[in-house]
Write a protein that holds these residues in place. Structure first.
Motif, PDB file in Angstrom:
ATOM      1  N   VAL A 157      32.122  59.705  24.418  1.00 42.21           N
ATOM      2  CA  VAL A 157      33.067  60.425  25.279  1.00 42.21           C
ATOM      3  C   VAL A 157      34.503  60.032  24.930  1.00 42.21           C
ATOM      4  N   GLU A 158      34.741  58.734  24.746  1.00 42.22           N
ATOM      5  CA  GLU A 158      36.091  58.287  24.383  1.00 42.22           C
ATOM      6  C   GLU A 158      36.509  58.882  23.044  1.00 42.22           C
ATOM      7  N   ARG A 159      35.594  58.927  22.087  1.00 44.16           N
ATOM      8  CA  ARG A 159      35.918  59.472  20.770  1.00 44.16           C
ATOM      9  C   ARG A 159      36.333  60.934  20.859  1.00 44.16           C
ATOM     10  N   HIS A 160      35.654  61.710  21.701  1.00 43.82           N
ATOM     11  CA  HIS A 160      35.884  63.153  21.739  1.00 43.82           C
ATOM     12  C   HIS A 160      36.866  63.591  22.811  1.00 43.82           C
ATOM     13  N   LEU A 161      36.878  62.925  23.953  1.00 48.32           N
ATOM     14  CA  LEU A 161      37.683  63.377  25.083  1.00 48.32           C
ATOM     15  C   LEU A 161      38.801  62.425  25.466  1.00 48.32           C
ATOM     16  N   GLY A 162      38.737  61.192  24.983  1.00 47.94           N
ATOM     17  CA  GLY A 162      39.758  60.219  25.328  1.00 47.94           C
ATOM     18  C   GLY A 162      39.229  59.117  26.231  1.00 47.94           C
ATOM     19  N   LYS A 163      39.914  57.989  26.205  1.00 49.17           N
ATOM     20  CA  LYS A 163      39.450  56.815  26.943  1.00 49.17           C
ATOM     21  C   LYS A 163      39.432  57.021  28.448  1.00 49.17           C
ATOM     22  N   ALA A 164      40.373  57.800  28.969  1.00 44.74           N
ATOM     23  CA  ALA A 164      40.455  57.985  30.420  1.00 44.74           C
ATOM     24  C   ALA A 164      39.170  58.582  30.972  1.00 44.74           C
ATOM     25  N   TRP A 165      38.583  59.538  30.241  1.00 44.93           N
ATOM     26  CA  TRP A 165      37.365  60.173  30.735  1.00 44.93           C
ATOM     27  C   TRP A 165      36.162  59.239  30.616  1.00 44.93           C
ATOM     28  N   ALA A 166      36.146  58.436  29.574  1.00 41.73           N
ATOM     29  CA  ALA A 166      35.064  57.455  29.453  1.00 41.73           C
ATOM     30  C   ALA A 166      35.140  56.443  30.590  1.00 41.73           C
TER      31      ALA A 166
END
Length: 345
Positions: free
Chosen positions: A182-191
């Protein structure tokens, strides 16, 4: 492998095999669900997921819970990742040839494949792990070696990202791997949003060590149980009996008496035996050098570790490692220090 922009959805297809393990599935998909939408609304906005089986019908987990609805296998090119979750490994396990063919089709299409828990076994059966590093739970390590002697599994970390093959030990580590993607694709905030709602402080890296099993058995004396917990927390050092007694609020004399009454040995011997058993586990399940293992088990030097190890197991650490690598060898069980009256090695 390309990386999505943050405004593009992450699409994941789940290949659920018969009696798949429920916890890694739930941890992975819930991380996606919570990252997919604001709050806890569960709309598939930023993440899309699809549950699939060979026949497109509901599938039973190892706990007996059924997952539905499921679809027949879609074109693998629709997904950023295909996550295969395997079932219980037993003598009567079935081979899903349709699923294995689908995984091979996905690999040919260049779709990254994720093996969660025993899903790794399916990737191996499909012929997709040759020359690859793979992560497996310590619990399944021996079964892996016996069934697939050409494979070199790793059992001292949570997951491995090998490009278009990602493998995970399973259990709660599935949430760590999902958050990583999720962090790789959407960014750390969403992870982090997903993990925080799941009451997890932060994502553990793939290199984070798996918890090693140490003590198994029932001990009635609460003081002895507390002392063992402290010893487990100090596997990398030989904690003094004075420090141990002070830590749990008793005297050394009382601590030694209670250990002998409960287990038939002194706390000093119990601690040493426990650290040696940990060394045995490391020899079987990691590639660490004998010097590193001795240090991790709290022995002053390699010679001291080797002497104590040979006294306990009737062979040197080098001999034990060689024996552990021999197919079909009658191995010493490195999983637990069993307690049924006293520690046994």
């Amino acid at each position: 492998m390309s990386t999505h922009l943050e405004d593009e959805p992450l699409s994941v297809g789940f290949v659920l095999l018969h009696r798949f393990t429920l916890m890694p599935f739930a941890a992975f998909v819930d991380c996606l669900r919570l990252a997919a939408d604001e709050g806890d609304r569960s709309r598939q906005v930023r993440c899309h997921w699809t549950f699939m089986t060979s026949v497109g019908e509901a599938v039973l987990s190892s706990a007996g819970a059924a997952i539905s609805p499921c679809e027949r296998f879609r074109d693998p090119a629709e997904f950023d990742y295909l996550v295969v979750i395997g079932g219980v490994q037993d003598d009567g396990e079935r081979t899903d040839s349709t699923a294995l063919a689908y995984l091979r089709q996905a690999a040919e299409a260049g779709v990254p494949l994720v093996g969660l828990c025993t899903g790794l076994f399916a990737l191996i059966q499909a012929g997709l792990m040759k020359g690859r590093r793979c992560c497996v739970s310590w619990y399944h390590h021996r079964d892996m070696i016996q069934r697939f002697p050409a494979i070199q599994p790793v059992a001292d970390r949570l997951f491995i990202d090998d490009g278009d093959r990602l493998t995970c030990a399973g259990g709660a580590a599935a949430a760590d791997l999902a958050a990583y993607l999720v962090e790789r694709h959407l960014g750390k905030a969403w992870a982090m949003k997903s993990l925080n709602i799941m009451l997890l402080d932060e994502a553990r890296a793939g290199t984070h060590p798996q918890p090693q099993p140490v003590v198994f058995g029932k001990i009635e004396d609460r003081l002895v149980r507390r002392a063992i917990a402290v010893i487990e927390q100090h596997m990398g050092e030989a904690i003094s009996m004075e420090a141990l007694a002070e830590r749990i609020g008793t005297s050394r004399r009382n601590l030694e008496r209670r250990f002998r009454e409960s287990l038939g040995v002194s706390p000093l011997k119990f601690s040493r035996d426990l650290r040696l058993r940990y060394g045995l586990w490391l020899l079987h399940y990691t590639g660490k050098s004998i010097t590193e293992i001795g240090e991790r088990c709290g022995f002053a030097d390699t010679a001291h570790f080797s002497r104590q190890f040979r006294s306990a197991f009737d062979m040197t650490p080098s001999e034990m490692r060689k024996r552990a690598g021999e197919p079909g060898s009658d191995q010493v069980d490195p999983f637990f220090l069993h307690i049924d009256g006293r520690p046994t090695l």
